[in-house]
Write a protein that holds these residues in place. Structure first.
Motif, PDB file in Angstrom:
ATOM      1  N   VAL A 139       0.854  -1.183   0.000  1.00 32.74           N
ATOM      2  CA  VAL A 139       0.000   0.000   0.000  1.00 32.74           C
ATOM      3  C   VAL A 139       0.890   1.233   0.000  1.00 32.74           C
ATOM      4  O   VAL A 139       1.739   1.396   0.890  1.00 32.74           O
ATOM      5  CB  VAL A 139      -0.926   0.012   1.231  1.00 32.74           C
ATOM      6  CG1 VAL A 139      -1.857   1.220   1.163  1.00 32.74           C
ATOM      7  CG2 VAL A 139      -1.711  -1.283   1.308  1.00 32.74           C
TER       8      VAL A 139
ATOM      9  N   LYS B  42      -5.015  -7.080  -3.394  1.00 34.79           N
ATOM     10  CA  LYS B  42      -4.903  -5.645  -3.659  1.00 34.79           C
ATOM     11  C   LYS B  42      -5.645  -4.854  -2.592  1.00 34.79           C
ATOM     12  O   LYS B  42      -6.594  -5.352  -1.992  1.00 34.79           O
ATOM     13  CB  LYS B  42      -5.485  -5.308  -5.025  1.00 34.79           C
ATOM     14  CG  LYS B  42      -4.699  -5.905  -6.181  1.00 34.79           C
ATOM     15  CD  LYS B  42      -5.283  -5.445  -7.518  1.00 34.79           C
ATOM     16  CE  LYS B  42      -4.435  -5.996  -8.670  1.00 34.79           C
ATOM     17  NZ  LYS B  42      -4.968  -5.527  -9.982  1.00 34.79           N
TER      18      LYS B  42
ATOM     19  N   ARG C  29      -7.306  -0.885  -1.738  1.00 33.75           N
ATOM     20  CA  ARG C  29      -7.675   0.475  -2.104  1.00 33.75           C
ATOM     21  C   ARG C  29      -8.473   1.045  -0.935  1.00 33.75           C
ATOM     22  O   ARG C  29      -9.032   0.293  -0.132  1.00 33.75           O
ATOM     23  CB  ARG C  29      -8.495   0.509  -3.384  1.00 33.75           C
ATOM     24  CG  ARG C  29      -9.799  -0.243  -3.325  1.00 33.75           C
ATOM     25  CD  ARG C  29     -10.532  -0.188  -4.662  1.00 33.75           C
ATOM     26  NE  ARG C  29     -11.770  -0.961  -4.598  1.00 33.75           N
ATOM     27  CZ  ARG C  29     -12.920  -0.513  -4.109  1.00 33.75           C
ATOM     28  NH1 ARG C  29     -12.966   0.738  -3.635  1.00 33.75           N
ATOM     29  NH2 ARG C  29     -13.981  -1.263  -4.087  1.00 33.75           N
ATOM     30  N   SER C  30      -8.535   2.360  -0.848  1.00 35.72           N
ATOM     31  CA  SER C  30      -9.183   2.972   0.308  1.00 35.72           C
ATOM     32  C   SER C  30      -9.944   4.210  -0.101  1.00 35.72           C
ATOM     33  O   SER C  30      -9.693   4.810  -1.159  1.00 35.72           O
ATOM     34  CB  SER C  30      -8.155   3.317   1.392  1.00 35.72           C
ATOM     35  OG  SER C  30      -7.238   4.286   0.899  1.00 35.72           O
ATOM     36  N   ASP C  31     -10.894   4.599   0.743  1.00 41.41           N
ATOM     37  CA  ASP C  31     -11.597   5.864   0.602  1.00 41.41           C
ATOM     38  C   ASP C  31     -11.577   6.548   1.964  1.00 41.41           C
ATOM     39  O   ASP C  31     -10.818   6.147   2.850  1.00 41.41           O
ATOM     40  CB  ASP C  31     -13.018   5.659   0.069  1.00 41.41           C
ATOM     41  CG  ASP C  31     -13.794   4.652   0.894  1.00 41.41           C
ATOM     42  OD1 ASP C  31     -13.578   4.597   2.131  1.00 41.41           O
ATOM     43  OD2 ASP C  31     -14.632   3.911   0.326  1.00 41.41           O
TER      44      ASP C  31
ATOM     45  N   VAL D  21     -11.066   0.881   4.269  1.00 37.74           N
ATOM     46  CA  VAL D  21      -9.985   0.267   3.506  1.00 37.74           C
ATOM     47  C   VAL D  21     -10.542  -1.018   2.914  1.00 37.74           C
ATOM     48  O   VAL D  21     -11.065  -1.865   3.644  1.00 37.74           O
ATOM     49  CB  VAL D  21      -8.766  -0.036   4.401  1.00 37.74           C
ATOM     50  CG1 VAL D  21      -7.703  -0.768   3.596  1.00 37.74           C
ATOM     51  CG2 VAL D  21      -8.206   1.240   4.996  1.00 37.74           C
ATOM     52  N   ASN D  22     -10.444  -1.173   1.596  1.00 37.14           N
ATOM     53  CA  ASN D  22     -11.009  -2.321   0.894  1.00 37.14           C
ATOM     54  C   ASN D  22      -9.887  -3.234   0.429  1.00 37.14           C
ATOM     55  O   ASN D  22      -8.992  -2.811  -0.315  1.00 37.14           O
ATOM     56  CB  ASN D  22     -11.843  -1.871  -0.301  1.00 37.14           C
ATOM     57  CG  ASN D  22     -12.990  -0.959   0.119  1.00 37.14           C
ATOM     58  OD1 ASN D  22     -13.882  -1.374   0.831  1.00 37.14           O
ATOM     59  ND2 ASN D  22     -12.946   0.300  -0.321  1.00 37.14           N
TER      60      ASN D  22
ATOM     61  N   SER E  80      -8.955  -6.811  -1.497  1.00 34.59           N
ATOM     62  CA  SER E  80      -9.497  -7.769  -2.461  1.00 34.59           C
ATOM     63  C   SER E  80      -8.541  -8.926  -2.647  1.00 34.59           C
ATOM     64  O   SER E  80      -7.324  -8.729  -2.775  1.00 34.59           O
ATOM     65  CB  SER E  80      -9.752  -7.093  -3.812  1.00 34.59           C
ATOM     66  OG  SER E  80     -10.686  -6.038  -3.688  1.00 34.59           O
TER      67      SER E  80
ATOM     68  N   THR F 259     -13.916  -9.149  -1.814  1.00 32.10           N
ATOM     69  CA  THR F 259     -13.455  -7.872  -1.270  1.00 32.10           C
ATOM     70  C   THR F 259     -14.133  -7.631   0.065  1.00 32.10           C
ATOM     71  O   THR F 259     -15.356  -7.742   0.177  1.00 32.10           O
ATOM     72  CB  THR F 259     -13.801  -6.713  -2.227  1.00 32.10           C
ATOM     73  OG1 THR F 259     -13.177  -6.953  -3.498  1.00 32.10           O
ATOM     74  CG2 THR F 259     -13.309  -5.383  -1.670  1.00 32.10           C
TER      75      THR F 259
ATOM     76  N   SER G 183     -14.128  -4.943   3.649  1.00 33.88           N
ATOM     77  CA  SER G 183     -13.759  -3.584   4.046  1.00 33.88           C
ATOM     78  C   SER G 183     -13.535  -3.512   5.549  1.00 33.88           C
ATOM     79  O   SER G 183     -14.181  -4.225   6.324  1.00 33.88           O
ATOM     80  CB  SER G 183     -14.858  -2.595   3.634  1.00 33.88           C
ATOM     81  OG  SER G 183     -16.090  -2.922   4.248  1.00 33.88           O
TER      82      SER G 183
END
Length: 502
Positions: free
Chosen positions: A362, A399, A401-403, A407-408, A410, A472, A474
């Motif tokens: 990350v 993998k 990814r985040s917003d 945090v997501n 997968s 996935t 979160s």
């Protein structure tokens, strides 16, 4: 395991007690009431039969007409015609002098006298004997006049004069005979009218008695049948309820036994695979020159033991969640920390299956609030499943990814995928697609869902036929309030395929 077994024993014992329990007091009361009503019903029927017989006898006795026979009127008219024919033939004899007519009137006279005797015997009403005696006296006078006319005929008196003599003498007798026969008819008519009046009275009495009796009988039977129907319905409802309870307890016990057996089978299967790997590693270490591949084999043993320990903890956490809820020890940690630990733990398994494991770092680092041990088990389950179901030489990718809120993470594989018909059941305990049932117990996704939702996150699955599956989940970037109790909805996306995930 012990809790499941105890629940099974309790359900089976309740079912056994339900089946062998004695009839309740209410059921006993209803059965006694049914017996009493049945006895009352029989008594009412017997009483109604006796009452009907008494009414029948009353009507029959009041309708008797032994002294009034309508057929007597027909006989009287026959006798009248016979007497009149006798007088007519006697006069014709004096006018014509035919021996045939003489014999006929003689025969009619004899028939009349015989018929009068029979009539008097069969229809002996009061006053009839006197009238019959009058008719016989008239016939005696008629015979006297006949004999006188015969004497005149023998003296060669003209036939017309003899006939006129006989007619003049017998005309009053004819009227007297008709009056006598009318008197007999009158006597019989009086008796017939009396009988009709008695029949009418009997009918009126029956019309009064029968409706009263029918009203009483109908009311009694209606009350009895309503009572019996009410009791029968109560018994049927109670019996249906008891049967439903027995069926429910039986199904619950059956399901509990089935769950226990599935749990034992699933756990034994996974433990057998893991222990087999340890055994194979130990044999390889024993046959390998000193110091060669010791580190690699040791890491694999450690990884396998950690898998077994994770499996046991998964079962314990899942049962705790079902009974008491899941308690998390959450800290604000870097996602890279848990990903690195997952790489170290799962790399030996990937090598064992000839699958490449790629965990992307990350950048920049991301923090999240989570229970490190339990999220590690989530990754171990998802990555382990992806490795098991990936063909040799394929790659499993992790993998991140985040917003602003989550945090997501997968986990992507190139396995066979999951059919749409199996997706609704995919998060059930020990779910496993039939095609891949030999590759694991099926508790993985259930505990994944439990742990992730306890954190306040969600799980998503995307699957496509022949192109693998992506799972996935979160994790919150901020400390969730009451995370251990929050259970958000799970979203599952599908685009085709064959079963895969545990």
């Amino acid at each position: 395991m012990s809790t499941n077994t105890n629940n099974t024993e309790v359900l089976l014992e309740e079912n056994k007690q339900q089946e062998s329990s004695p009839v309740t007091n209410k059921s006993t009361f209803e059965r006694k009431a049914l017996l009493i009503l049945s006895a009352v019903f029989v008594a009412v029927l017997v009483g109604a039969w006796g009452y009907a017989m008494r009414v029948r006898e009353s009507v029959a006795s009041n309708s008797m007409t032994t002294h009034a026979d309508p057929t007597a009127l027909i006989e009287v008219e026959r006798l009248r015609n016979l007497a009149s024919s006798q007088l007519d033939n006697s006069r014709a004899y004096f006018l014509l002098g035919s021996q045939t007519i003489y014999d006929k009137q003689k025969k009619e006279k004899e028939s009349l006298m015989d018929s009068l005797a029979v009539f008097e015997k069969e229809h002996n009403l009061p006053g009839v004997s006197d009238v019959v005696k009058r008719i016989k006296d008239i016939e005696t006078k008629n015979q006297e006049f006949f004999d006188q006319a015969v004497e005149h005929r023998e003296k060669k008196t003209e036939s017309k004069i003899v006939g006129q003599f006989y007619q003049a003498r017998t005309s009053p007798l004819r009227s007297q005979l008709n009056e006598a026969f009318d008197d007999i008819i009158h006597l019989h008519q009086i008796e017939i009218d009396k009988a009709k009046a008695e029949i009418k009275d009997a009918a009126n009495q029956a019309e009064t008695q029968i409706p009263f009796g029918m009203t009483w009988l109908t009311g009694s039977l209606t009350a009895i049948f309503l009572g019996m129907a009410f009791l029968v319905l109560r018994l049927v409802r109670r019996q249906s309820f008891q049967l439903a309870q027995q069926k429910r307890l039986y199904e619950e016990a059956k399901k509990a036994v089935q769950d226990r057996d599935e749990t034992l089978f699933a756990i034994s299967h996974d433990l057998q695979d893991s222990l087999k790997m340890i055994s194979n590693t130990a044999e390889r270490m024993a046959t390998t020159p000193q110091g060669l591949n010791i580190v690699e084999s040791g890491e694999f043993v450690k990884s396998t033991v950690a898998t077994i320990e994770g499996m046991i903890k998964d079962i314990r956490d899942q049962k705790n969640m079902e009974m008491n809820g899941l308690t998390l020890r959450m800290d604000q940690l870097s996602i890279d920390d848990v990903l690195d630990n997952a790489r170290l733990l799962m790399q030996p398994l990937a090598k064992q299956h000839d699958v490449r494991l790629q965990i992307d770092s990350v950048n920049p680092p991301v923090l999240a609030f989570y229970d490190n041990e339990r999220v590690m088990r989530v990754l171990a389950n998802l990555i382990g499943n992806a490795i098991k179901f990936s063909p040799k030489g394929e790659k499993v990718v992790v993998k991140v990814r985040s917003d602003q809120k989550f945090v997501n993470i997968s986990v992507i594989d190139n396995g066979p995928g999951i059919p749409a018909s199996q997706l609704p059941n995919i998060f059930e305990n020990f779910w496993q697609a039939k095609k891949t049932a030999d590759k694991g117990a099926g508790l993985g996704l259930a505990i994944v869902k439990t742990i992730v939702e306890a954190h306040g996150g969600t799980v998503q699955i995307q699957s496509q036929t022949g192109r693998g599956t992506t799972v996935t989940f979160s994790l919150p970037r901020r400390r969730p309030v009451g995370a251990s109790l929050k259970k958000p909805n799970v979203t599952v996306k599908h685009s085709g395929a064959t079963a895969e995930w545990q």
